[in-house]
Scaffold this motif. Structure first.
Motif, short mmCIF file in Angstrom:
data_model
loop_
_atom_site.label_atom_id
_atom_site.label_comp_id
_atom_site.label_asym_id
_atom_site.label_seq_id
_atom_site.Cartn_x
_atom_site.Cartn_y
_atom_site.Cartn_z
N SER A 76 -56.96 103.54 -32.30
CA SER A 76 -55.70 104.09 -31.80
C SER A 76 -55.42 105.48 -32.37
CB SER A 76 -54.53 103.16 -32.13
OG SER A 76 -54.36 103.03 -33.54
N LYS B 100 -52.09 107.94 -31.30
CA LYS B 100 -50.93 108.07 -32.18
C LYS B 100 -50.60 109.52 -32.51
CE LYS B 100 -50.52 105.07 -35.55
NZ LYS B 100 -49.26 104.38 -35.21
N GLY C 178 -45.20 104.19 -27.63
CA GLY C 178 -44.83 103.02 -28.41
C GLY C 178 -45.91 102.74 -29.42
N GLU C 179 -45.52 102.39 -30.64
CA GLU C 179 -46.48 102.09 -31.70
C GLU C 179 -46.11 100.76 -32.35
OE1 GLU C 179 -47.66 105.97 -33.98
OE2 GLU C 179 -45.50 106.05 -33.57
N SER C 180 -47.13 100.05 -32.78
CA SER C 180 -46.88 98.79 -33.48
C SER C 180 -48.07 98.44 -34.35
CB SER C 180 -46.63 97.65 -32.49
OG SER C 180 -47.83 97.33 -31.79
N ALA D 100 -45.79 97.66 -28.40
CA ALA D 100 -46.10 99.06 -28.13
C ALA D 100 -45.78 99.43 -26.69
CB ALA D 100 -47.58 99.33 -28.45
N ASN E 219 -51.57 99.47 -32.77
CA ASN E 219 -51.50 99.66 -31.32
C ASN E 219 -50.68 100.87 -30.93
OD1 ASN E 219 -52.66 96.88 -30.93
ND2 ASN E 219 -50.72 96.34 -31.90
N CYS E 220 -51.03 101.49 -29.81
CA CYS E 220 -50.26 102.60 -29.28
C CYS E 220 -50.37 102.63 -27.76
CB CYS E 220 -50.76 103.92 -29.86
SG CYS E 220 -49.77 105.37 -29.37
#
Length: 396
Positions: free
Chosen positions: A165, A169, A249-251, A270, A387-388
């Motif tokens: 990712s 990011k 979105g990021e997680s 994400a 994740n992105c």
């Protein structure tokens, strides 16, 4: 949920991969359904698999001014900068904003680890050979140091290394730098090259396919590794026809070192956050470029997420059948492919795949389709559940 962000202009972008150098080469390959994958001819030790190798790196050392930065990864970065007039676009951007107001955000998974591997293979009485002794070759920030020297940026310079990712990011980090007033523009770079530790490491995890990868195919056998350099220039304003970064979105679900969460919780978070920052509902998304590694678990989990979130009006596919999995460069390479799909209103179907996995919903495209794409997403999921999801849109 996060707040909606102001869209940012992508005033220039380019990509170099096994498909060729520059946007035209990549667009032509997508339309012709021509893969860049070929039998492994990179490792001296035998490994039966397909790879996405960029031609010409071995015969293209860096200019003398950057000799201390010479590595396969930095050579690929230099080659990529030359495509589509990107280097000129960066220099013009520096003239507009000033070098101190242009940030450089790079994503890479392995950086110049290939040079370190080579140095150990060529040990001279227990020491690295002279041409591989430069300390900046053996650091995760090797790419950032080289690009800062080559481009002349003097704003914040960051390296993101979150596995696959990484170069997705960097869009999120750049948006925050601009929104907080720490920079007026950002050069985004994602570069990763083939190296032995990655090829044999993924093979040890039983994730490498002995044939070309087949994303979301019922008989898929694993991934194909590749290499790529992708670049983008992000600014607050741009030409009327410049595409926009609408959201991200990021997680991090941290479920397992190399296996995705079985319910895709991080991927779902994400995706939801990207839609929220873009102010979009799922039905407003025309196309999603999936992470689609062609590994058994990744594809199954991602297909389930797609089935739960989107109906058939949103088309989805994966493009790694063209380029292979380019690791830290995958996020920006696949963002470039997504932007090219938007330019030509082309949904690139899953290349090499013929029999859809039963988990695939009606949203999946396995053949190329011509249809308007005004809003598109790109997924990038890394080891460790990092994740992105990025959201892109046409200017209008």
């Amino acid at each position: 949920m996060p707040s909606r962000i102001r869209p940012l202009a992508i005033t220039a972008f380019t990509a170099t991969s096994a498909l060729g150098r520059g946007r035209a080469a990549h667009a032509a390959a997508l339309h012709a359904r021509r893969s860049g994958l070929r039998a492994n001819d990179f490792t001296p030790e035998p490994l039966a698999c397909a790879i996405g190798r960029v031609e010409g790196l071995e015969a293209a050392p860096l200019p003398a001014a950057y000799a201390d930065h010479d590595s396969r990864n930095n050579r690929l970065a230099w080659m990529g900068l030359a495509a589509d007039g990107f280097l000129d676009a960066v220099r013009e951007c520096i003239e507009r904003h000033g070098a101190g107001r242009v940030a450089l955000v790079v994503g890479t998974s392995t950086s110049s680890i290939g040079a370190t591997e080579q140095a150990y293979r060529e040990l001279d009485h227990g020491r690295f050979p002279p041409h591989l002794q430069a300390a900046n070759l053996h650091t995760p920030h090797s790419l950032g140091e080289f690009l800062e020297a080559a481009l002349g940026t003097r704003g914040p310079c960051l390296t993101v290394a979150t596995a696959c990712s990484s170069s997705a990011k960097i869009f999120a980090k750049a948006e925050r730098l601009l929104r907080l007033g720490l920079a007026d523009a950002a050069v985004l770079a994602g570069v990763d090259t083939l190296c032995g530790s990655v090829l044999f490491g993924f093979n040890a995890l039983e994730l490498v396919s002995p044939e070309v990868c087949r994303p979301f195919d019922a008989a898929r056998r694993g991934l194909s590794l590749g290499e790529a350099a992708g670049f983008a220039l992000l600014e607050r304003d741009g030409a009327a026809d410049a595409p926009r970064l609408l959201g991200y979105g990021e997680s991090s679900d941290a479920y397992h070192m190399s296996t995705p969460h079985p319910e895709g919780l991080g991927a779902r978070r994400a995706l939801a956050d990207a839609l929220a920052r873009a102010g979009l509902a799922p039905r407003e998304v025309d196309y999603v470029n999936l992470h689609g590694t062609a590994t058994l678990k990744n594809d199954a989990v991602e297909a389930a997420v797609v089935a739960d979130v989107f109906d058939a009006s949103t088309r989805v596919s994966a493009t790694k059948g063209w380029t292979g999995h380019t690791l830290g460069a995958a996020g920006i390479l696949e963002s470039a492919l997504t932007l090219l799909a938007m330019e030509s209103d082309l949904v690139p179907g899953c290349l090499n795949s013929t029999v859809p996995d039963p988990a695939c919903s009606a949203s999946f495209a396995f053949d190329n389709e011509s249809r308007p794409i005004r809003v598109a997403l790109s997924n990038s999921f890394g080891f460790g559940g990092n994740n992105c999801t990025l959201a892109f849109g046409r200017a209008h």
